[in-house]
Write a protein that holds these residues in place. Structure first.
Motif, PDB file in Angstrom:
ATOM      1  N   MET A   1      -5.295  11.251  -1.951  1.00  0.00           N
ATOM      2  CA  MET A   1      -6.481  10.832  -3.265  1.00  0.00           C
ATOM      3  C   MET A   1      -5.996   9.509  -1.831  1.00  0.00           C
ATOM      4  O   MET A   1      -4.470   9.623  -1.975  1.00  0.00           O
ATOM      5  N   ILE A   2      -5.957   8.456  -1.646  1.00  0.00           N
ATOM      6  CA  ILE A   2      -5.627   7.204  -0.493  1.00  0.00           C
ATOM      7  C   ILE A   2      -5.541   5.853  -1.868  1.00  0.00           C
ATOM      8  O   ILE A   2      -6.425   5.840  -2.137  1.00  0.00           O
ATOM      9  N   GLN A   3      -4.175   5.221  -1.602  1.00  0.00           N
ATOM     10  CA  GLN A   3      -4.357   4.780  -2.808  1.00  0.00           C
ATOM     11  C   GLN A   3      -3.958   2.872  -1.339  1.00  0.00           C
ATOM     12  O   GLN A   3      -3.491   2.696  -0.853  1.00  0.00           O
ATOM     13  N   ASP A   4      -5.383   1.682  -1.933  1.00  0.00           N
ATOM     14  CA  ASP A   4      -5.090   0.610  -1.810  1.00  0.00           C
ATOM     15  C   ASP A   4      -3.723   0.021  -2.365  1.00  0.00           C
ATOM     16  O   ASP A   4      -3.942  -0.643  -2.793  1.00  0.00           O
ATOM     17  N   GLN A   5      -2.708  -0.770  -0.992  1.00  0.00           N
ATOM     18  CA  GLN A   5      -1.898  -1.135  -1.074  1.00  0.00           C
ATOM     19  C   GLN A   5      -2.165  -2.375  -2.430  1.00  0.00           C
ATOM     20  O   GLN A   5      -0.895  -3.252  -2.986  1.00  0.00           O
ATOM     21  N   PRO A  42      -3.834  -5.895  16.367  1.00  0.00           N
ATOM     22  CA  PRO A  42      -3.041  -4.657  16.124  1.00  0.00           C
ATOM     23  C   PRO A  42      -1.603  -5.594  15.803  1.00  0.00           C
ATOM     24  O   PRO A  42      -0.944  -6.380  16.420  1.00  0.00           O
ATOM     25  N   GLY A  43      -0.885  -4.390  14.613  1.00  0.00           N
ATOM     26  CA  GLY A  43       0.574  -4.726  14.527  1.00  0.00           C
ATOM     27  C   GLY A  43       1.162  -3.144  14.072  1.00  0.00           C
ATOM     28  O   GLY A  43       0.981  -1.810  14.814  1.00  0.00           O
ATOM     29  N   ARG A  44       2.459  -3.389  13.414  1.00  0.00           N
ATOM     30  CA  ARG A  44       3.011  -2.671  12.826  1.00  0.00           C
ATOM     31  C   ARG A  44       2.205  -2.017  11.395  1.00  0.00           C
ATOM     32  O   ARG A  44       1.946  -2.911  11.039  1.00  0.00           O
ATOM     33  N   ALA A  45       1.515  -1.010  11.699  1.00  0.00           N
ATOM     34  CA  ALA A  45       1.530  -0.400   9.679  1.00  0.00           C
ATOM     35  C   ALA A  45       1.618   0.412   9.166  1.00  0.00           C
ATOM     36  O   ALA A  45       2.023   1.752   9.710  1.00  0.00           O
ATOM     37  N   LEU A  46       2.932  -0.047   8.502  1.00  0.00           N
ATOM     38  CA  LEU A  46       3.009   0.525   7.157  1.00  0.00           C
ATOM     39  C   LEU A  46       2.038   2.071   6.832  1.00  0.00           C
ATOM     40  O   LEU A  46       1.148   1.480   6.203  1.00  0.00           O
ATOM     41  N   VAL A  47       2.433   2.942   6.573  1.00  0.00           N
ATOM     42  CA  VAL A  47       1.431   4.235   5.391  1.00  0.00           C
ATOM     43  C   VAL A  47       2.474   5.329   4.812  1.00  0.00           C
ATOM     44  O   VAL A  47       3.174   6.076   5.235  1.00  0.00           O
ATOM     45  N   GLY A  48       2.821   5.638   3.611  1.00  0.00           N
ATOM     46  CA  GLY A  48       2.914   6.799   2.849  1.00  0.00           C
ATOM     47  C   GLY A  48       2.648   7.591   2.737  1.00  0.00           C
ATOM     48  O   GLY A  48       1.013   7.742   2.032  1.00  0.00           O
ATOM     49  N   PHE A  49       3.332   8.636   2.479  1.00  0.00           N
ATOM     50  CA  PHE A  49       2.884   9.999   2.168  1.00  0.00           C
ATOM     51  C   PHE A  49       3.713  10.244   1.155  1.00  0.00           C
ATOM     52  O   PHE A  49       4.288  11.157   1.278  1.00  0.00           O
ATOM     53  N   ALA A  64      10.187  13.644  -3.779  1.00  0.00           N
ATOM     54  CA  ALA A  64      10.577  12.895  -2.851  1.00  0.00           C
ATOM     55  C   ALA A  64       9.250  12.200  -2.224  1.00  0.00           C
ATOM     56  O   ALA A  64       8.745  10.978  -1.403  1.00  0.00           O
ATOM     57  N   SER A  65       7.768  12.430  -3.538  1.00  0.00           N
ATOM     58  CA  SER A  65       6.432  11.512  -4.349  1.00  0.00           C
ATOM     59  C   SER A  65       6.653  10.438  -3.922  1.00  0.00           C
ATOM     60  O   SER A  65       6.145   9.453  -3.717  1.00  0.00           O
ATOM     61  N   GLU A  66       8.522   9.923  -4.478  1.00  0.00           N
ATOM     62  CA  GLU A  66       8.669   8.143  -4.861  1.00  0.00           C
ATOM     63  C   GLU A  66       9.210   7.385  -3.358  1.00  0.00           C
ATOM     64  O   GLU A  66       9.706   6.623  -3.853  1.00  0.00           O
ATOM     65  N   GLY A  67       9.363   8.729  -2.662  1.00  0.00           N
ATOM     66  CA  GLY A  67      10.057   7.944  -1.461  1.00  0.00           C
ATOM     67  C   GLY A  67       9.233   6.896  -0.874  1.00  0.00           C
ATOM     68  O   GLY A  67      10.600   5.796  -0.103  1.00  0.00           O
ATOM     69  N   PRO A  68       8.154   6.814  -0.690  1.00  0.00           N
ATOM     70  CA  PRO A  68       7.501   5.799   0.176  1.00  0.00           C
ATOM     71  C   PRO A  68       7.990   4.219  -0.675  1.00  0.00           C
ATOM     72  O   PRO A  68       8.465   2.710  -0.059  1.00  0.00           O
ATOM     73  N   LEU A  69       7.716   4.416  -2.072  1.00  0.00           N
ATOM     74  CA  LEU A  69       8.386   3.280  -3.202  1.00  0.00           C
ATOM     75  C   LEU A  69       9.542   2.805  -2.849  1.00  0.00           C
ATOM     76  O   LEU A  69       9.809   1.219  -2.831  1.00  0.00           O
ATOM     77  N   ALA A  70      10.704   3.315  -2.896  1.00  0.00           N
ATOM     78  CA  ALA A  70      11.747   3.481  -2.874  1.00  0.00           C
ATOM     79  C   ALA A  70      12.119   2.914  -1.682  1.00  0.00           C
ATOM     80  O   ALA A  70      13.005   1.311  -0.755  1.00  0.00           O
ATOM     81  N   ASP A  88       0.497  -3.797   5.464  1.00  0.00           N
ATOM     82  CA  ASP A  88       1.109  -2.380   4.964  1.00  0.00           C
ATOM     83  C   ASP A  88      -0.839  -1.598   4.588  1.00  0.00           C
ATOM     84  O   ASP A  88      -1.099  -2.196   4.078  1.00  0.00           O
ATOM     85  N   ALA A  89      -0.789  -0.379   5.388  1.00  0.00           N
ATOM     86  CA  ALA A  89      -2.004   0.172   4.697  1.00  0.00           C
ATOM     87  C   ALA A  89      -1.797   1.031   3.429  1.00  0.00           C
ATOM     88  O   ALA A  89      -2.374   2.092   3.593  1.00  0.00           O
ATOM     89  N   GLY A  90      -1.073   1.173   3.137  1.00  0.00           N
ATOM     90  CA  GLY A  90      -1.220   1.608   1.774  1.00  0.00           C
ATOM     91  C   GLY A  90      -0.351   3.427   1.371  1.00  0.00           C
ATOM     92  O   GLY A  90       0.277   3.269   2.714  1.00  0.00           O
TER      93      GLY A  90
END
Length: 316
Positions: A1-5, A42-49, A64-70, A88-90
């Motif tokens: 599932m992909i979430q839109d930040q 283009p730039g730097r794109a963050l994407v969490g897993f 570790a699922s909460e790692g991207p948020l932290a 931020d790519a969500g």
């Protein structure tokens, strides 16, 4: 599932201090970052897993699922010194045990971002992110005129080459090797910071059979050492680009306690930063990630702060 930040409650981490009284440039990350959908260049794109499934399958400590948020919470207040736009790519969220679906979704997100010209920084999540990151980069690179020549550099206490029926946080580089074999390209994998006591003889034998090069943690004292520099130079000489992945359990447990398996020895943070700088000056790093942040096991957000520092350096 992909979430839109941009449309998710997890946007909350992008807030922090504003130094309005300063006359010069006083911007921080939270003042600069924008949803990737708004990107005009283009730039730097963050994407969490956001995944615990791989760690759970590997019989590790979940969280570790909460790692991207932290990580985002710690990144938000950092001073902004990048010369490129930041997006931020969500998140890609692994629902329950649906790891394979989440890895595929993350890989597709990575490929799309790379196709748009972004440099991608993955935020983990268990180290099962590695197969997803590599798959996304591989798909992007294979569209070029010749077969992709991608090197993998893993900073990790573990080789993560386990032989198991199901994918986990312990199998990603074996999966990368299998992908390369299916596609008829050479598997090029180097691991720095390997713990002798954290990997069985069977894993070292598998590494030898796959042509993996590694350097043990007690030999990773200086980037200038012949063993380390030689390993890095040999990898870069064989490839057109490097996928760099940093597992936070490569750092000493007192520096990075918030991981599934804290290191008794590990390698120093300064060494990790030196490796980043050495690679960035010599080869393309289109896809990088930082993995295994487990906020539920962290102390005073030490590991999250270290992870944010590494992400900032990778972005810069």
């Amino acid at each position: 599932m992909i979430q839109d930040q941009a449309n998710d409650a997890r946007i909350a981490p992008w807030q922090g201090r504003i130094d309005s009284e300063e006359a010069g440039n006083s911007r921080r990350w939270h003042q600069v970052v924008r949803p990737v959908a708004e990107a005009e260049q283009p730039g730097r794109a963050l994407v969490g897993f956001c995944s615990d499934a791989g760690v759970a399958r590997n019989k590790g400590r979940v969280g570790a699922s909460e790692g991207p948020l932290a990580m985002r919470r710690q990144l938000a207040n950092l001073a902004y010194h990048l010369e490129a736009p930041l997006f931020d790519a969500g998140d890609v969220v692994c629902e329950g045990d649906a790891l394979e679906d989440a890895q595929q979704a993350f890989a597709e997100r990575v490929t799309g971002l790379l196709d748009q010209g972004h440099r991608v920084i993955g935020l983990g999540g268990g180290h099962e992110i590695a197969f997803a990151s590599f798959s996304g980069l591989f798909e992007h690179a294979r569209r070029q005129a010749r077969p992709p020549r991608i090197g993998i550099l893993n900073l990790d206490a573990h080789l993560d080459l386990r032989n198991a029926e199901r994918a986990s946080s312990g199998t990603p580089f074996r999966q990368c090797a299998e992908l390369c074999e299916r596609e008829g390209v050479e598997f090029r994998y180097t691991c720095l910071g390997v713990s002798q006591t954290g990997n069985t003889e069977a894993l070292f034998e598998r590494a030898k059979a796959l042509g993996v090069e590694w350097v043990l943690d007690d030999a990773c004292r200086s980037i200038a050492s012949p063993e380390v520099k030689g390993a890095l130079d040999r990898l870069m000489a064989r490839v057109d680009m490097v996928y760099l992945t940093i597992c936070l359990d490569t750092l000493p447990g007192w520096i990075a306690p918030g991981v599934s398996a804290p290191a008794a020895r590990g390698i120093e943070l300064a060494f990790v930063e030196d490796v980043i700088d050495y690679l960035a000056a010599r080869t393309a790093l289109p896809m990088v990630d930082v993995a295994e942040l487990n906020p539920s096991l962290d102390t005073e957000s030490r590991t999250a702060r270290v992870a944010a520092r590494l992400v900032e350096r990778l972005a810069r």
